[in-house]
Write a protein that holds these residues in place. Sequence first.
Motif, PDB file in Angstrom:
ATOM      1  N   GLY A  50     112.474  10.720  39.316  1.00  0.00           N
ATOM      2  CA  GLY A  50     112.719   9.330  39.425  1.00  0.00           C
ATOM      3  C   GLY A  50     112.222   8.451  38.225  1.00  0.00           C
ATOM      4  N   LYS A  53     111.584  11.005  34.043  1.00  0.00           N
ATOM      5  CA  LYS A  53     111.601  11.992  32.708  1.00  0.00           C
ATOM      6  C   LYS A  53     112.247  12.533  31.712  1.00  0.00           C
ATOM      7  N   SER A  54     113.929  12.294  32.611  1.00  0.00           N
ATOM      8  CA  SER A  54     114.340  13.278  31.816  1.00  0.00           C
ATOM      9  C   SER A  54     114.912  12.055  30.969  1.00  0.00           C
ATOM     10  N   THR A  55     114.813  10.823  31.176  1.00  0.00           N
ATOM     11  CA  THR A  55     115.210  10.125  29.753  1.00  0.00           C
ATOM     12  C   THR A  55     114.707  10.201  28.741  1.00  0.00           C
TER      13      THR A  55
HETATM   14  P1  ADP Z   1     113.205  12.074  36.572  1.00  0.00           P
HETATM   15  O1  ADP Z   1     113.955  12.735  35.363  1.00  0.00           O
HETATM   16  O2  ADP Z   1     112.002  11.548  36.482  1.00  0.00           O
HETATM   17  O3  ADP Z   1     113.495  12.578  37.524  1.00  0.00           O
HETATM   18  P2  ADP Z   1     115.259   9.757  35.120  1.00  0.00           P
HETATM   19  O4  ADP Z   1     114.930   9.524  33.718  1.00  0.00           O
HETATM   20  O5  ADP Z   1     116.814  10.711  35.495  1.00  0.00           O
HETATM   21  O6  ADP Z   1     113.954  10.090  36.024  1.00  0.00           O
HETATM   22  O7  ADP Z   1     116.019   8.526  35.711  1.00  0.00           O
HETATM   23  C1  ADP Z   1     114.802   7.348  36.086  1.00  0.00           C
HETATM   24  C2  ADP Z   1     115.545   6.203  36.113  1.00  0.00           C
HETATM   25  O8  ADP Z   1     116.148   5.451  35.349  1.00  0.00           O
HETATM   26  C3  ADP Z   1     116.486   6.193  37.464  1.00  0.00           C
HETATM   27  O9  ADP Z   1     116.445   5.149  38.281  1.00  0.00           O
HETATM   28  C4  ADP Z   1     117.296   7.202  37.003  1.00  0.00           C
HETATM   29  O10 ADP Z   1     118.963   5.685  38.352  1.00  0.00           O
HETATM   30  C5  ADP Z   1     117.953   5.238  36.045  1.00  0.00           C
HETATM   31  N1  ADP Z   1     118.550   6.546  34.799  1.00  0.00           N
HETATM   32  C6  ADP Z   1     118.602   7.451  33.667  1.00  0.00           C
HETATM   33  N2  ADP Z   1     119.761   7.511  33.569  1.00  0.00           N
HETATM   34  C7  ADP Z   1     120.958   6.405  34.129  1.00  0.00           C
HETATM   35  C8  ADP Z   1     121.915   5.674  32.882  1.00  0.00           C
HETATM   36  N3  ADP Z   1     122.259   6.477  31.850  1.00  0.00           N
HETATM   37  N4  ADP Z   1     122.008   4.640  33.584  1.00  0.00           N
HETATM   38  C9  ADP Z   1     121.379   3.941  34.246  1.00  0.00           C
HETATM   39  N5  ADP Z   1     120.287   4.144  34.977  1.00  0.00           N
HETATM   40  C10 ADP Z   1     119.635   5.981  34.841  1.00  0.00           C
END
Ligand code: ADP
Length: 267
Positions: A50, A53-55
């Motif tokens: 969370g 990373k994916s973002t």
């Molecule tokens: P990781 O890949 O490190 O687990 P993410 O990048 O998926 O983390 O998410 C980081 C944060 O951004 C989280 O709190 C997630 O809920 C939020 N988030 C990611 N994508 C979206 C989106 N499209 N809309 C709202 N919140 C998002």
Amino acid sequence: MSQSPEGFPDIHLVGVAKSFAGAGRAVEAVAQVDLVLDGGQMTALVGPSGCGKSTLLRLIAGLERPSEGRITIGAESPDELRQRAGLAVAFQDAALLPWRTVESNIALGRALARKPRDPEMIAELITLVGLSGFERRRPAELSGGMRQRAAIARALAGEPELLLLDEPFAAVDALTRDRLNAELPPLWEARGATSVLVTHSVAEAVRLSDRVIVLTPRPARVAADIPVRLPRPRGPEAVASGEFRALCTQVTEALRDHQYPESVAAQ
Ligand code: ADP
Ligand code: MG
């Protein structure tokens, strides 16, 4: 310089931040990331679940736009690179086309990258990712791990300049994961690419990458930047070496130094 000697693009992130507008307050996923990822290198991003990373990977892929800052890949924007099909992604949710066979999904990776057909290469990729005998099956007939391996093969089939992998082995059992960790790198090293791998496995990050970027809890910032100068190929002896273990310890300690306050409280 914006390109490596082999012609693979550097990735420049300058003051990159990303917030998502929510129903209530905005979620800040990435804050102030400044990085240059060298062309032709494999960079691993590790960080707690969370943290963003994916973002960060989606920003590099041009699937999200930064709220602040700028990303360039070589001389191009992520959008420009996407539009000329120079990047390939294999994300957690292996998005294969359900009506196509495994073979045709993988071949599609090549078609989408506007590369000439190469059935021999597709056959080699299928063998490499352990899907021989499943060429004519459809995604619904495969396990999650098999779908993920097909998605990796599809990404590699396009011979991208930029390869983005988001926890590509998450749904794969430990033995297969170990085999893929050993057998996949030579495949992308043979041709090369600028690659970014998101993983929550410290050992996988150290084994596969030239550099490990440790991210803080959300919003993601760079907590540590650790070069991995182990010779390749990194077989079982390399993984058993003291140097390898020391690097894993260094990454683990950086993660521990920057963990979420609640996980400290829970210990
Ligand atoms: P990781 O890949 O490190 O687990 P993410 O990048 O998926 O983390 O998410 C980081 C944060 O951004 C989280 O709190 C997630 O809920 C939020 N988030 C990611 N994508 C979206 C989106 N499209 N809309 C709202 N919140 C998002
Ligand atoms: Mg993620």
